[in-house]
Design an enzyme around this catalytic site. Structure first.
Site, PDB file in Angstrom:
ATOM      1  N   GLU A  51       0.836  -1.209   0.000  1.00  0.00           N
ATOM      2  CA  GLU A  51       0.000   0.000   0.000  1.00  0.00           C
ATOM      3  C   GLU A  51       0.868   1.255   0.000  1.00  0.00           C
ATOM      4  O   GLU A  51       2.068   1.200   0.248  1.00  0.00           O
ATOM      5  CB  GLU A  51      -0.896   0.040   1.247  1.00  0.00           C
ATOM      6  CG  GLU A  51      -2.285  -0.577   1.059  1.00  0.00           C
ATOM      7  CD  GLU A  51      -3.244   0.364   0.337  1.00  0.00           C
ATOM      8  OE1 GLU A  51      -2.790   1.423  -0.159  1.00  0.00           O
ATOM      9  OE2 GLU A  51      -4.450   0.037   0.265  1.00  0.00           O
ATOM     10  N   ARG A 136      -7.439   1.539  13.430  1.00  0.00           N
ATOM     11  CA  ARG A 136      -6.028   1.707  13.073  1.00  0.00           C
ATOM     12  C   ARG A 136      -5.942   2.734  11.951  1.00  0.00           C
ATOM     13  O   ARG A 136      -6.921   3.016  11.259  1.00  0.00           O
ATOM     14  CB  ARG A 136      -5.407   0.396  12.594  1.00  0.00           C
ATOM     15  CG  ARG A 136      -5.981  -0.141  11.286  1.00  0.00           C
ATOM     16  CD  ARG A 136      -5.086  -1.197  10.665  1.00  0.00           C
ATOM     17  NE  ARG A 136      -5.658  -1.783   9.461  1.00  0.00           N
ATOM     18  CZ  ARG A 136      -5.543  -1.265   8.237  1.00  0.00           C
ATOM     19  NH1 ARG A 136      -4.903  -0.122   8.049  1.00  0.00           N
ATOM     20  NH2 ARG A 136      -6.072  -1.876   7.192  1.00  0.00           N
ATOM     21  N   ASN A 138      -5.024   4.103   8.302  1.00  0.00           N
ATOM     22  CA  ASN A 138      -5.029   3.548   6.958  1.00  0.00           C
ATOM     23  C   ASN A 138      -4.190   4.454   6.051  1.00  0.00           C
ATOM     24  O   ASN A 138      -3.023   4.691   6.338  1.00  0.00           O
ATOM     25  CB  ASN A 138      -6.467   3.381   6.457  1.00  0.00           C
ATOM     26  CG  ASN A 138      -6.583   2.454   5.271  1.00  0.00           C
ATOM     27  OD1 ASN A 138      -5.837   1.489   5.181  1.00  0.00           O
ATOM     28  ND2 ASN A 138      -7.501   2.719   4.372  1.00  0.00           N
ATOM     29  N   ASN A 189      -9.612   6.418   2.855  1.00  0.00           N
ATOM     30  CA  ASN A 189      -8.593   5.758   2.041  1.00  0.00           C
ATOM     31  C   ASN A 189      -7.846   6.789   1.194  1.00  0.00           C
ATOM     32  O   ASN A 189      -7.403   7.802   1.712  1.00  0.00           O
ATOM     33  CB  ASN A 189      -9.228   4.651   1.202  1.00  0.00           C
ATOM     34  CG  ASN A 189      -8.375   3.396   1.182  1.00  0.00           C
ATOM     35  OD1 ASN A 189      -7.155   3.470   1.047  1.00  0.00           O
ATOM     36  ND2 ASN A 189      -8.991   2.245   1.325  1.00  0.00           N
ATOM     37  N   ASP A 239      -9.726   2.431  -3.689  1.00  0.00           N
ATOM     38  CA  ASP A 239      -8.704   2.301  -2.644  1.00  0.00           C
ATOM     39  C   ASP A 239      -7.792   3.525  -2.706  1.00  0.00           C
ATOM     40  O   ASP A 239      -8.244   4.646  -2.563  1.00  0.00           O
ATOM     41  CB  ASP A 239      -7.953   0.980  -2.838  1.00  0.00           C
ATOM     42  CG  ASP A 239      -7.238   0.508  -1.578  1.00  0.00           C
ATOM     43  OD1 ASP A 239      -6.787   1.357  -0.793  1.00  0.00           O
ATOM     44  OD2 ASP A 239      -7.097  -0.709  -1.386  1.00  0.00           O
TER      45      ASP A 239
END
Length: 334
Positions: A51, A136, A138, A189, A239
């Site tokens: 990512e 958490r 991202n 995101n 995403d």
């Protein structure tokens, strides 16, 4: 021809060539009517959840994270090995830090901090969402004024199931204080800014949506949220994203096996770049002239049968021949 056949010879640096699918005869860039796109697997380690790629111009390297492996990774085009630093927490994103400070800013677990690469030590400066133990960090990115903007999300209750309205968007200031920009988000995101710095783009994956906000670059605040692009609920979630030098958005679609290019003026999809893997997670432009699009992917979430069909799942890809360039990333100034 299916992707397994097409990519069976595409091991380390052997590319395949494909035609990019266009949703219109041409676009505002003027040079992308029918390009021949080359896609190359440049990092062939199988990442669990690659990512947040960032091109580090000073070193000519790609920096990114593997969320589930809890690592920050670094790779250069002339290297055969990925360097990695293990943080001990799921690391959602990484960004560059100003050259006077060096290293990187990271968001891991529910904490923000500064990673010194050589010592592999992190100086933690903030902890957020203390009242939400299952959250958490991202995705995140640095804004044009040098603030680090990152979102928190809930861990899934079950595969593909998340509690809604648990996410927030935070901004780490140069003095290490933190401002909350938004709350009650689903899965915050991908994010980036328009070329004139007046618009902030942000993905909420749980809503299958890309939103636009007015952005006050001096104050670092957002407002006037509106829908830019809606994906149909189903497999392909939006995403990570990045904005190119002409202002269009490139959005990775996890479980959709593709990157889509969006026109922010019309909210339309200009074209689609198909990848040889299903779990496409994020992208950034890089290379000496920012003409290559680097794309991360994930292997986690695929069955053994799917992994056999997708031998390149979790690899990092370089897409060239798009006919457009990206922009250097902003460093965190603090």
């Amino acid at each position: 021809m299916d992707y397994g056949t097409r990519c069976g010879i595409c091991s380390v640096y052997l590319p395949y060539i494909m035609q990019m699918r266009s949703s219109a005869p041409s676009d505002s860039a003027g040079s992308m009517a029918s390009p021949r796109v080359q896609i190359q697997a440049v990092v062939t380690e199988r990442h669990r959840m690659g990512e947040c790629p960032v091109w580090e111009e000073a070193t000519g390297q790609l920096v990114y994270v593997d969320i589930h492996a809890q690592t920050v990774c670094r790779w250069g085009p002339h290297s055969t090995k990925v360097q990695a630093v293990h943080l001990g927490h799921r690391v959602g994103c990484v960004a560059l830090r100003g050259q006077d400070k060096g290293g990187y800013v990271v968001a891991a677990g529910t904490c923000l901090g500064f990673l010194d690469w050589d010592s592999e030590q992190v100086q933690w400066v903030a902890q957020l969402d203390r009242q939400k133990p299952h959250n958490r960090f991202n995705d995140g990115k640095v804004d044009p004024a040098g603030r680090f903007v990152a979102g928190t999300m809930p861990e899934p209750l079950a595969p593909g199931v998340w509690e809604p309205a648990q996410g927030s968007l935070y901004s780490l200031q140069g003095n290490h204080s933190v401002l909350r920009l938004a709350d009650r988000l689903g899965i915050p995101n991908g994010l980036d800014w328009s070329t004139d710095q007046r618009t902030f783009y942000h993905v909420d994956s749980l809503d299958y949506a890309v939103h636009a906000y007015d952005y006050d670059v001096q104050a670092g605040t957002i407002g006037n949220r509106r829908l830019l692009f809606q994906l149909p609920p189903g497999r392909a979630m939006p995403d990570g994203l990045c904005v190119d030098s002409v202002g269009t958005l490139w959005v990775a679609c996890i479980d959709g096996g593709k990157i889509i290019r969006l026109d922010p003026q019309t909210g339309s999809c200009l074209c689609t770049v198909d990848l040889p893997v299903t779990r496409v997670t994020s992208c950034c432009f890089g290379g000496p002239d920012y003409s290559d699009l680097y794309v991360t992917s994930a292997a986690d979430g695929l069955s053994q049968e799917q992994l056999q069909r997708e031998p390149q799942a979790g690899h990092v890809f370089k897409v060239s021949g798009l006919g457009v360039r990206g922009r250097p990333c902003f460093p965190f100034l603090g």
